[in-house]
Design a protein around this motif. Structure first.
Motif, PDB file in Angstrom:
ATOM      1  N   PRO A   1     112.881 -11.819  84.007  1.00  0.00           N
ATOM      2  CA  PRO A   1     111.540 -12.306  84.380  1.00  0.00           C
ATOM      3  C   PRO A   1     110.691 -11.262  85.117  1.00  0.00           C
ATOM      4  CG  PRO A   1     113.208 -13.943  84.894  1.00  0.00           C
ATOM      5  CD  PRO A   1     113.945 -12.691  84.516  1.00  0.00           C
ATOM      6  N   LYS A   2     111.325 -10.240  85.674  1.00  0.00           N
ATOM      7  CA  LYS A   2     110.580  -9.181  86.377  1.00  0.00           C
ATOM      8  C   LYS A   2     110.331  -7.980  85.456  1.00  0.00           C
ATOM      9  CE  LYS A   2     112.375 -10.387  90.925  1.00  0.00           C
ATOM     10  NZ  LYS A   2     113.138  -9.926  92.101  1.00  0.00           N
ATOM     11  N   TRP A   3     110.216  -8.230  84.153  1.00  0.00           N
ATOM     12  CA  TRP A   3     110.112  -7.161  83.147  1.00  0.00           C
ATOM     13  C   TRP A   3     108.948  -6.203  83.393  1.00  0.00           C
ATOM     14  CZ3 TRP A   3     105.615  -6.885  80.365  1.00  0.00           C
ATOM     15  CH2 TRP A   3     104.822  -8.041  80.327  1.00  0.00           C
ATOM     16  N   LYS A   4     107.897  -6.659  84.084  1.00  0.00           N
ATOM     17  CA  LYS A   4     106.727  -5.806  84.321  1.00  0.00           C
ATOM     18  C   LYS A   4     107.058  -4.593  85.192  1.00  0.00           C
ATOM     19  CE  LYS A   4     102.814  -8.877  83.551  1.00  0.00           C
ATOM     20  NZ  LYS A   4     101.579  -9.437  84.111  1.00  0.00           N
ATOM     21  N   GLU A   5     108.165  -4.663  85.917  1.00  0.00           N
ATOM     22  CA  GLU A   5     108.564  -3.536  86.770  1.00  0.00           C
ATOM     23  C   GLU A   5     109.169  -2.391  85.957  1.00  0.00           C
ATOM     24  OE1 GLU A   5     111.133  -4.913  89.901  1.00  0.00           O
ATOM     25  OE2 GLU A   5     109.813  -6.614  90.369  1.00  0.00           O
ATOM     26  N   ALA A   6     109.506  -2.662  84.695  1.00  0.00           N
ATOM     27  CA  ALA A   6     110.166  -1.649  83.857  1.00  0.00           C
ATOM     28  C   ALA A   6     109.246  -0.482  83.516  1.00  0.00           C
ATOM     29  CB  ALA A   6     110.693  -2.291  82.572  1.00  0.00           C
ATOM     30  N   GLY A   7     107.963  -0.770  83.209  1.00  0.00           N
ATOM     31  CA  GLY A   7     107.013   0.264  82.806  1.00  0.00           C
ATOM     32  C   GLY A   7     106.895   1.403  83.806  1.00  0.00           C
ATOM     33  N   PRO A   8     106.583   1.093  85.091  1.00  0.00           N
ATOM     34  CA  PRO A   8     106.482   2.152  86.096  1.00  0.00           C
ATOM     35  C   PRO A   8     107.791   2.924  86.281  1.00  0.00           C
ATOM     36  CG  PRO A   8     105.483   0.125  86.899  1.00  0.00           C
ATOM     37  CD  PRO A   8     106.181  -0.210  85.614  1.00  0.00           C
ATOM     38  N   MET A   9     108.937   2.237  86.163  1.00  0.00           N
ATOM     39  CA  MET A   9     110.230   2.910  86.327  1.00  0.00           C
ATOM     40  C   MET A   9     110.469   3.930  85.209  1.00  0.00           C
ATOM     41  SD  MET A   9     114.066   1.358  86.772  1.00  0.00           S
ATOM     42  CE  MET A   9     113.855   0.900  88.475  1.00  0.00           C
TER      43      MET A   9
END
Length: 200
Positions: free
Chosen positions: A159-167
């Motif tokens: 559910p926190k998939w949006k954090e993947a892009g910056p990483m």
């Protein structure tokens, strides 16, 4: 803008893997948004991991081909005039052009790992009339590990998939360095092996 893109991608979800290919064929749709979201769909059990990676890699190859075609058939004047409509500015074209002339055809592979030239590198490849098959193979090979990394993180973050892009952006250069070293060792091994065969 992001919410509009997400709505568009969510609409394409009904087409499964083909939807992912279609979403990434449009260069204005950022991969760092689509692929982690697709990874989240893997997490939910709607898609298969490797099917998603393959679809994402395919879409990530088709998208740059559209910019390659614009560079090849439209040329620089066309892009300077109309590029803004597909989010390509003159500054980005200049950066990609300089990078291409500095490093040659290999930029179709290595440029994919570098923020700032990753998208627009296709343009000078087209303008230089680089062989379209070589361009496509280099792009596919570069997009495969990038896609796998995005999808993997999207699945793991759930559910926190949006954090993947910056990483991914943070680790893109180290990942590129590892891939380059592995490829260099592979070609060195092949070269040494063929040399031994020639020398009997």
């Amino acid at each position: 803008m992001e919410s509009l893109i997400l709505s568009f991608v969510e609409y394409l979800k009904q087409f499964g893997y083909i939807g992912i290919v279609l979403a990434l064929t449009f260069e204005f749709v950022p991969a760092e948004l689509v692929l982690p979201l697709a990874g989240y769909w893997v997490y939910e059990g709607d898609l298969n991991f490797w099917g998603t990676v393959f679809a994402g890699t395919l879409g990530g190859t088709f998208g740059p081909l559209t910019l390659y075609a614009l560079g090849r058939f439209g040329g620089r004047p066309f892009l300077e005039k109309y590029g803004k409509y597909v989010f390509i500015r003159e500054k980005e074209i200049n950066a990609a052009d300089d990078f291409f002339h500095k490093y040659g055809a290999g930029v179709a592979f290595f440029g994919r790992f570098l923020p700032g030239v990753r998208t627009t590198i296709s343009v000078p490849c087209g303008m230089a009339k680089m062989n379209v098959w070589i361009f496509s193979v280099y792009t596919f090979l570069a997009m495969f590990p990038i896609t796998a990394f995005y999808v993997y993180l999207g699945e793991k973050f759930g559910p926190k998939w949006k954090e993947a892009g910056p990483m991914v952006k943070e680790y893109m250069l180290p990942v590129a360095a590892v891939i380059i070293v592995v490829l260099a060792l592979f070609f060195l091994f092949k070269y040494q092996k063929s040399r031994k065969l020639r020398n009997g």
